[in-house]
Structure formats: C-alpha cells, structure tokens
Design a protein around this motif. Sequence first.
Motif, PDB file in Angstrom:
ATOM      1  N   UNK B  51       0.758  -1.305  -0.056  1.00  0.00           N
ATOM      2  CA  UNK B  51      -0.072  -0.116   0.058  1.00  0.00           C
ATOM      3  C   UNK B  51       0.887   1.212   0.015  1.00  0.00           C
ATOM      4  N   UNK B  73      -0.637   4.423  -1.901  1.00  0.00           N
ATOM      5  CA  UNK B  73      -1.141   4.420  -3.268  1.00  0.00           C
ATOM      6  C   UNK B  73      -2.369   5.413  -3.139  1.00  0.00           C
ATOM      7  N   UNK B  74      -2.749   5.774  -4.213  1.00  0.00           N
ATOM      8  CA  UNK B  74      -3.763   6.765  -4.362  1.00  0.00           C
ATOM      9  C   UNK B  74      -5.138   6.185  -3.441  1.00  0.00           C
ATOM     10  N   UNK B  75      -5.566   4.970  -3.735  1.00  0.00           N
ATOM     11  CA  UNK B  75      -6.701   4.337  -3.079  1.00  0.00           C
ATOM     12  C   UNK B  75      -6.679   4.328  -1.602  1.00  0.00           C
ATOM     13  N   UNK B  76      -5.375   4.053  -1.071  1.00  0.00           N
ATOM     14  CA  UNK B  76      -5.312   3.854   0.203  1.00  0.00           C
ATOM     15  C   UNK B  76      -5.215   5.177   1.078  1.00  0.00           C
ATOM     16  N   UNK B  77      -4.892   6.424   0.306  1.00  0.00           N
ATOM     17  CA  UNK B  77      -4.849   7.618   0.948  1.00  0.00           C
ATOM     18  C   UNK B  77      -6.204   8.084   1.588  1.00  0.00           C
ATOM     19  N   UNK B  78      -6.123   8.582   2.798  1.00  0.00           N
ATOM     20  CA  UNK B  78      -7.272   9.135   3.422  1.00  0.00           C
ATOM     21  C   UNK B  78      -8.293   7.981   4.253  1.00  0.00           C
ATOM     22  N   UNK B  79      -7.739   6.652   3.898  1.00  0.00           N
ATOM     23  CA  UNK B  79      -8.466   5.673   4.837  1.00  0.00           C
ATOM     24  C   UNK B  79      -8.034   5.256   6.047  1.00  0.00           C
ATOM     25  N   UNK B  80      -6.896   5.937   6.514  1.00  0.00           N
ATOM     26  CA  UNK B  80      -6.196   5.854   7.692  1.00  0.00           C
ATOM     27  C   UNK B  80      -5.157   4.751   7.745  1.00  0.00           C
ATOM     28  N   UNK B  81      -5.309   3.797   6.642  1.00  0.00           N
ATOM     29  CA  UNK B  81      -4.116   2.607   6.379  1.00  0.00           C
ATOM     30  C   UNK B  81      -2.850   3.311   6.716  1.00  0.00           C
ATOM     31  N   UNK B  83      -1.855   6.210   7.423  1.00  0.00           N
ATOM     32  CA  UNK B  83      -1.597   6.988   8.830  1.00  0.00           C
ATOM     33  C   UNK B  83      -1.113   5.826   9.728  1.00  0.00           C
ATOM     34  N   UNK B 113      -4.113  16.152   5.082  1.00  0.00           N
ATOM     35  CA  UNK B 113      -4.672  14.611   5.105  1.00  0.00           C
ATOM     36  C   UNK B 113      -4.392  14.153   6.668  1.00  0.00           C
TER      37      UNK B 113
END
Lengths: 83, 171
Positions: B51, B73-81, B83, B113
Amino acid sequence: MISGDIEQEVLCLVRSVKKDVRVDSLTRTTTFADLGIDSLDALNVLFAIEEHFGIVISDERARAIRTVGDVIETVMALVPERT
Amino acid sequence: MFLYELMTSPEAGGRVRFGGGTPSPEKVASSLWDSVLAQFVIEGVPSEEPLGLLAITSPNFRDGFAYISALGVPDAQGTGLIAEGVLIGFHYAFSTWPFRKIYMETGEDSYDSFRSGLGQFFVEEGRLRQHVFWNGRWRDVFIVAVYRETWTALAPAMMGRFDRHAGATTA
C-alpha cells in the motif's frame, strides 16, 4: 436522516471522533471528505467502530470505506446477528 | 514495479521525490536508499498487498533527531491505512534509536490529510512559505515534529489498537 440501531451507533461513533458533525446532516452518501475527516480521524473512526462492535475490519474492507454508508454496511456485514 | 509506480505517480510520490519528472528505473532504485536509516513497505492485513512506503531518514544521532516520510497508493490515502503505517514507523524509530524528536516535512496539500493530529500528536515547528511549485502555483511546506515524550504517552494505547489483527479472524 439515517435510522436503525447500528446506523445510529455508527453515527454517534463518527461524532465521537469528529465532534462538530451534525447527525441530522448525515446520509449514507456523506463522504469522510465532506465531513472533514482526514486520515488520522479515519483511523480513529475505524478503531472506535472495532472496539464498540467487537469486530475486526480487514485493511481491504477499510480501504473501500469512503462514505458513512460504507461504514454502516461494513458493520452490518460483520455483525449480521444484529441486522 | 510497485515501488517505481509509487515513487513516480503524481498522486503518490512523484511530486515529492522527483518534482513531477519521470526518472529512469535506475535512478528510482538508487534514490531508494538516499539518506535512509530504515524503510518498510506498508502492507495490507491480512492480504499483504503493498500500500505504501515508509522511510526513516537523515538521522542526526548527535542532536537526537531524524525524519519520517511516507508515500501511499492513491486509493489507500485518506483511509487511515497509511497513517497506521506511519504511526508504527514512529514507534519503531523511537523504540530502536534514542531520538528526541522526529520530523516530517509536508506540503500544504498533504498536510490536510493528517492535520487533525496537530497539538495532540505532533507540533508545528516551521513553515517555509511559497517553498515548492506544484500544480500551477507556489505552495507552503510545513515541518512538524513528534516528540519522544508525546509518543511515550500515546504509544501504549495506540500500539494496543494496532495489535487488533493479531490472533483475530479478519473479514
């Protein structure tokens, strides 16, 4: 407005992390971005959901969560006996 | 291939490390170890799908600080993963070396973010105004720091939560 026990519990948990969110303004399509929830907030929402419902959300499921509805559906999928 | 795409993607690392350029695979490979003390691929649990990349860099052992950087990776950004990976990286750094504090440098867009951690997890130590040019305009760069005392206070509860997958069946 979203109704139902799990929905209401999820909304309360979101509000416990993001205290300035108005519950009556939430719908299933409200995104985390709409609520100003950043990545650290999102992590705290995830933790709060897991602890409250006694579930473990895989990273694959967490990665797909973008809206309030996504959170509710994830919880419902993992605690089916309450739905 | 994953690391090359991650480090050159405009939505991930491309703007950070290579300023929007398209470096050769050789240049990307050699840059992987520039000033790096330790680095890890951030993986999904339990899928082990990559990720992101976390790096602890530029250590100064005399004065007791280092830097942490992360790409996702873009689709993991903002999900907390991502972080979560970064927070585990802080724990690794503070547990392994006697750093007083660890810095992160972030552009104003990326700062948004994780800004909710300001005052709770990290403090702002510097702001370089109009420091980088990206996406059509000059942007500020912020330097934030996590202090050992702060981390020591937060780590037990936080790391306990990260252990949630240990021994559990995930769905």
